[in-house]
Motif scaffolding. Sequence first.
Motif, PDB file in Angstrom:
ATOM      1  N   GLY A  71       0.653  -1.093   0.193  1.00 28.47           N
ATOM      2  CA  GLY A  71      -0.028  -0.083  -0.105  1.00 28.47           C
ATOM      3  C   GLY A  71       0.979   1.209   0.072  1.00 28.47           C
ATOM      4  N   GLY A  72       1.537   1.500  -0.840  1.00 24.68           N
ATOM      5  CA  GLY A  72       2.396   0.539  -1.832  1.00 24.68           C
ATOM      6  C   GLY A  72       3.790   0.948  -2.150  1.00 24.68           C
ATOM      7  N   GLY A  73       4.578   0.161  -2.344  1.00 21.57           N
ATOM      8  CA  GLY A  73       5.945   0.286  -2.508  1.00 21.57           C
ATOM      9  C   GLY A  73       6.728   0.881  -1.658  1.00 21.57           C
ATOM     10  N   ASN A  74       6.372   0.778  -0.358  1.00 23.25           N
ATOM     11  CA  ASN A  74       7.195   1.542   0.697  1.00 23.25           C
ATOM     12  C   ASN A  74       8.113   0.431   1.126  1.00 23.25           C
ATOM     13  N   SER A  75       8.512  -0.562   0.940  1.00 26.01           N
ATOM     14  CA  SER A  75       9.541  -1.566   1.169  1.00 26.01           C
ATOM     15  C   SER A  75      10.487  -1.815  -0.041  1.00 26.01           C
ATOM     16  N   ARG A  76      10.234  -0.929  -1.277  1.00 20.46           N
ATOM     17  CA  ARG A  76      10.783  -1.567  -2.534  1.00 20.46           C
ATOM     18  C   ARG A  76      12.316  -1.276  -2.554  1.00 20.46           C
ATOM     19  N   LEU A  77      12.967  -0.266  -2.023  1.00 21.90           N
ATOM     20  CA  LEU A  77      14.387  -0.106  -1.919  1.00 21.90           C
ATOM     21  C   LEU A  77      15.278  -0.868  -1.089  1.00 21.90           C
ATOM     22  N   LEU A  78      14.267  -1.686  -0.016  1.00 30.04           N
ATOM     23  CA  LEU A  78      15.087  -2.522   0.958  1.00 30.04           C
ATOM     24  C   LEU A  78      15.890  -3.624   0.375  1.00 30.04           C
ATOM     25  N   ALA A  79      15.398  -4.058  -0.721  1.00 26.87           N
ATOM     26  CA  ALA A  79      16.083  -5.181  -1.254  1.00 26.87           C
ATOM     27  C   ALA A  79      17.270  -4.760  -2.013  1.00 26.87           C
ATOM     28  N   ASP A  80      17.247  -3.557  -2.538  1.00 25.16           N
ATOM     29  CA  ASP A  80      18.552  -3.086  -3.217  1.00 25.16           C
ATOM     30  C   ASP A  80      19.566  -2.489  -2.296  1.00 25.16           C
ATOM     31  N   TYR A  81      19.466  -2.680  -1.136  1.00 18.01           N
ATOM     32  CA  TYR A  81      20.623  -2.204  -0.050  1.00 18.01           C
ATOM     33  C   TYR A  81      21.776  -3.116  -0.051  1.00 18.01           C
ATOM     34  N   PRO A  82      22.856  -2.527   0.152  1.00 16.81           N
ATOM     35  CA  PRO A  82      23.958  -3.300   0.138  1.00 16.81           C
ATOM     36  C   PRO A  82      23.834  -4.519   1.230  1.00 16.81           C
ATOM     37  N   PRO A  83      24.188  -5.850   1.105  1.00 13.54           N
ATOM     38  CA  PRO A  83      23.995  -6.957   1.905  1.00 13.54           C
ATOM     39  C   PRO A  83      24.121  -6.768   3.555  1.00 13.54           C
ATOM     40  N   ARG A  84      25.144  -5.943   3.735  1.00 13.01           N
ATOM     41  CA  ARG A  84      25.351  -5.979   5.183  1.00 13.01           C
ATOM     42  C   ARG A  84      24.328  -4.766   5.844  1.00 13.01           C
ATOM     43  N   GLN A  85      23.976  -3.671   5.148  1.00 12.92           N
ATOM     44  CA  GLN A  85      23.228  -2.831   5.815  1.00 12.92           C
ATOM     45  C   GLN A  85      21.489  -3.520   5.777  1.00 12.92           C
ATOM     46  N   ARG A  86      21.358  -4.264   4.541  1.00 10.40           N
ATOM     47  CA  ARG A  86      20.148  -4.821   4.407  1.00 10.40           C
ATOM     48  C   ARG A  86      19.873  -5.829   5.381  1.00 10.40           C
TER      49      ARG A  86
END
Length: 799
Positions: free
Chosen positions: A60-75
Amino acid sequence: MGHRSLPFFCRVALSAALAVAGALGAAPGVQAAAPTSTTITVDGTDPGLTFDGVGAISGGGGNSRLLADYPPRQRNQLLDYLFKPGYGASLQTLKLEIGGDTNSTDGAEPSIEHTKGVVDCDNGYEWWLAEQAKARNPHIRFYGLAWGAPGWIDNGSGNFWTQDTIDYLMSWMGCAAKHHLTVDYLGGWNERGYDKTWYEHLKAALVSHGHGATKIVAADSDWSVADDMATDPAFKKAVDIVGVHYPCGYLGSFTSCPSTATAQALGKPLWASENGSEDANAGAPAVARAINRDYIDGRMTSYINWPVIAALYPNLSFSSDGMSIANQPWSGRYSIGTTTWVTAQTTQFAQPGWHYIDAASGYLGGNRAEGSFVTLKSPDKRDYSTVIETMDATAPQTARFAVSGGLSTGKVHVWATDLGSTRSADWFVHTQDITPSHGHYALTLKPGYVYTVTTTTGQGKGTATSPASAPLGLPYADTFQRPATTTSPKYFTDMNGAFQTVRCGGGRAGTCLRQMAASTPIRWTDEPYDAPYTIMGDGDWTNYTVSADTLFEQSSTIELLGRVNQQGRNNNGLNAYHLRVSDTGAWSLDKSDTNWNVTTLASGTATALGTGRWHTVSLTMQDTTLTAEIDGRVVGSATDGSFTNGQAGLGVTGYQTDEFDNFKLTPGTPAPPHVGPITSALPGTCVDDAGDSAVDGTAVQLWDCDGAASQVWTWSNGTLTHDGKCLDVTGQGTTDGTLVELWDCNGGPNQQWTPQPDGTLKGTQSGLCLDDPAAGVTNGTRLEIWDCNDGANQQWKLP
């Protein structure tokens, strides 16, 4: 005993504490006011409803989108802060959007079935997020809900309440099973009413498809659904949980959270199935109230926050709402909001399946202005936790506990979050241990705190820290060949439609980006222009060229977007430039605003491009000159100074399945610096350097515009300088009310500012706007940062 309807008695005894005038600093002979004292009787034999947990919503909607593109450590750090038990928010429920290729607030989530019968269970990023949550907490519960649906439903009629939709949901449930995810709860259509017969058919379909354990939540709207359940036995039987949105009000302080007598009489669990919509920091007091008061006022046994995380670009409307803020995946920069810690004050101390103790839940002093408290006990009736909030209290008070009924009378541990502090060291702190005497003990409660008193152990506060902010540099390119974490390419976030990497058409090898939604979806938002587009990148970009190869699969018009700036709420407009090119060769340079008013700046017709062949299109923005090229040939230009900076994007002006490849961003020539005063929209006032000083820490203030040297500023590449010093947010603060000052220029994000078309100046690090407190016009008023609100006290004219 489950969720039976029980009378709600709260044994709250008031006792007057002795006033010690000397200790309180009162003058001789003057008696100080006695602090409130509340006795909380914690009896393990007293009844209460079953606690269903605290969760949050991805969707509702797209609020988590950028999390997957974070560098692995910070993600991984961010995921731990969300889901890892005994670490951060320790969320107990994750509500997932069932994507429908349509905008559902701050973006569009892809469907698993763009066209009827073609199901791809890997579409989107919700499966990835759910798998990450489950890996950290195997006991987390999942809840699915649709905001929109693909356009093929019911032959494109736009009717959600059909068998097609039920079949679609069953396909989604099947995909969840393929990802080894159990869906515990399923809803209908978010905030769009309900159809009683449809819910009955949904229940039958769940049973027939082997999902009989999944409980149905209705109607993710208001309390009216309870009225129909009370008069319709078949509907009541089909619905397992009554889920309502914002029972405490919307975007308020959440001081009162009632339900209805009819709802309580149903004997069904009542949930705040969406609450929140609050800033990750400024909204924490409201969330602290609601988690307690949902139960005290309305008998609601679950609180679900919208959204889970602000992993979206800062030019979108709800860019700071959630548990944390993560809007710069290229640098790894993030901030953990205080909402995380007020949530942890419940989730780390009580688990779903625990029971409330009604008699040990209520308002301090019998007065909601003093604060609230709820007590929960473990299923074996040994452990208990009492969560107390004093958001509105104005003086210290005392809570006196009396424990009995088989509950542990051993040592209790006190954890606290001081919401009056901006220091993370004061949030979610183990402050003391208390050993009761014969089951009795007392605790002093300070104003503006959340406390948890518990017999449990195992709590903790994460120690990971964020790296510094940094710009996304140019040049930048994406050939769409390298697989991203999800089916969306790195950094691209869809606003409508579904842009997915697939095998290229037109005889080209490799993978390309394709707009997948072939028909207008069943929409949730009501924007007047709902065509598919996707945006990416750094909002501070100024002069650059965006280019891409494009393939028209059918007669249509594609677009390149540049200087993408503020988006209107629910995608109801966009400040941006557009180069639109049709297969016929028709082209136009346009600008749009936050109401989707579109102005054509230049247009023409080039050689027809046709379908099925690849062409290269580019848009150059250099200062106020916009230039359009097709296949390396300049076809037109225009002059406009409306937008000076912003992201890039790709789009299709209708629901056609066109393709893109070789996306490139090339830097232009930096804009020259501008020198002069910064004037406020409040007449006659300017931004001023106190005393025309060049000393670090010098106050930046408002003053009558007088042409003095203290009011001469230089604007260049996102920074404002005076006498060689930068306009700086004190201490890199990110909360409302943080002052600004002058400091040595160091390139930090707290010294970077992005002008918005409405005249506001948004801080790169905080996402907050340069603000004149209370619209003051008194000389010497110190400037600060505050939530952007479009007020005149936040509007500035740069040199």
